[in-house]
Scaffold this active site. Structure first.
Site, PDB file in Angstrom:
ATOM      1  N   ASP A   1       0.823  -1.209   0.000  1.00  0.00           N
ATOM      2  CA  ASP A   1       0.000   0.000   0.000  1.00  0.00           C
ATOM      3  C   ASP A   1       0.859   1.263   0.000  1.00  0.00           C
ATOM      4  OD1 ASP A   1      -1.983   1.885   0.334  1.00  0.00           O
ATOM      5  OD2 ASP A   1      -2.466   1.319   2.393  1.00  0.00           O
TER       6      ASP A   1
ATOM      7  N   ASP B   1      -2.095   5.478  -5.146  1.00  0.00           N
ATOM      8  CA  ASP B   1      -2.361   4.602  -4.001  1.00  0.00           C
ATOM      9  C   ASP B   1      -2.626   3.180  -4.466  1.00  0.00           C
ATOM     10  OD1 ASP B   1      -3.199   3.332  -1.720  1.00  0.00           O
ATOM     11  OD2 ASP B   1      -4.799   4.733  -1.237  1.00  0.00           O
TER      12      ASP B   1
END
Length: 392
Positions: free
Chosen positions: A103, A286
């Site tokens: 992430d 992201d």
């Protein structure tokens, strides 16, 4: 950050890097594999991303062998229709293999542990008592999200093997409790690739920090390729370089604003066909988000152009027939990058489809896996900058 039900996964063959992958440097690969059984939920995906960035706003003002060339290549699992990706990481001595959500929108390394009183039955749990290299830290950590989910536990340090590169004395976060959304997820935890300014416990070095400071990679970058289901799924993270066979043409270099701990870039505009649908806005790259989240006004302009209908929950309903759609094109730096028509549908429920884009109540966008599976990105945290090219 994304969590969902897990099933079987198929290993992805490790690919050979070109000489451009990391000039004069070391690199490691983390491949991605594929899982066809997970079912997407757009509403839940929107709720997760909204909660994730509200939290940051309020709290901030696999390769198992040892790498000999210093290149970390890590395969990742690709869930149903490219909804989620995770990679395998070894922690401890002897090492336990954990499935972690990679992430770039967060910076903590946390996972289920044997200390956890309510972690998911199917999750692999790290046991500090079984690792010869574990050391206590004594500090506590806790993460709470706007949707009510949370996780908490204690800090420690241990050896972490990332794509064959061995990080010594990496700070890890051992979960003692976690919310049901994590218990029922596909992974055992999360590996944050963002900047250390947004770690839950201040002053903690991220795995990327340690790869660089411990000299495990001499080229301080990581390349991200997220495979599309239509092309076999899978994908890989390469720490210390990138794979030029995965993209077309040359990389476009974009400066990054990391003042909030994220990989923030400026989007100069958006268009569909010959129609410009948005001017300049900011976006965060992201890898831990599964839906392209746009500022409210931009999302509504895009939805209008595609004839999509607002569901008033952050999502849009859209035609399931994407053959008549033109790609959504973003101008970033000196180049344009597309989200093609086949990526505009996120979820299908019978004759109805949910769009691969949604909206949030903030003035920046979240460029997620919908964008990233169509565009190769090289992240450089030291400059900071990213380099982007269209996937091959």
């Amino acid at each position: 950050m994304k969590f969902s039900l897990i099933s079987s996964c198929v290993a992805l063959a490790v690919l050979v890097l070109s000489t451009e992958a990391a000039p004069n440097g070391k690199k490691v690969n983390i491949p991605l594999t594929k899982n066809k059984d997970y079912k997407p939920n757009a509403k839940n995906a929107i709720q997760k991303v909204l909660a994730k960035y509200h939290r940051h706003r309020s709290t901030s003002s696999s390769s198992n062998s040892t790498s000999t060339d210093g290149i970390g290549r890590v395969p990742v699992t690709d869930y149903y229709n490219d909804i989620e990706y995770f990679g395998q990481v070894k922690v401890g001595t002897p090492g336990v293999t954990l499935k972690l959500d990679f992430d770039t929108g967060s910076s903590d390394l946390w996972f289920a542990s044997s200390l956890c009183t309510n972690c998911g039955y199917s999750q692999t749990k790290y046991n500090p008592n079984q690792s010869r290299t574990y050391a206590k830290d004594g500090r506590a950590w806790s993460i709470s999200y706007g949707d009510g989910s949370s996780a908490s536990g204690i800090l420690g340090t241990d050896t972490v093997v990332l794509g064959g590169l061995t990080i010594q004395r990496q700070t890890i976060e051992l979960a003692r409790r976690e919310a049901s959304s994590f218990q029922n997820g596909p992974s055992d935890g999360l590996l944050g690739l963002g900047f250390n300014s947004i770690t839950t416990v201040r002053g903690v070095k991220t795995p990327v920090d340690n790869l660089i400071s411990q000299g495990l990679i001499s080229n301080p970058v990581f390349g991200v390729y997220l495979g599309k289901e239509s092309n076999g799924g899978g994908g890989e993270y390469i720490f210390g370089g990138y794979d030029s066979s995965k993209f077309k043409g040359s990389l476009t270099t974009i400066p990054v604003d990391n003042s909030n701990g994220w990989y923030g870039v400026t989007i100069r505009g958006a268009s569909i066909g010959r129609s410009r649908v948005a001017g300049s806005f900011e976006a965060i790259l992201d890898t831990g988000t599964s839906l392209l989240v746009l500022p409210n006004d931009v999302a509504r302009s895009v939805a209008s152009a595609y004839g999509a209908r607002d569901n008033y929950d952050g999502t849009f309903s859209i035609s399931c027939d994407t053959s008549r759609f033109q790609p959504l094109v973003f101008t970033i730096g000196s180049s344009t990058f597309e989200v093609p028509a086949d990526s505009l549908v996120y979820e299908q429920n019978g004759y109805s489809c949910i769009a691969g884009f949604g909206y949030g109540d903030y003035d920046f966008a979240i460029f997620d896996d919908v964008f990233l599976k169509n565009n190769y990105v090289v992240f450089n945290p030291t400059v900071p900058q990213v380099q982007i090219a269209t996937v091959a």
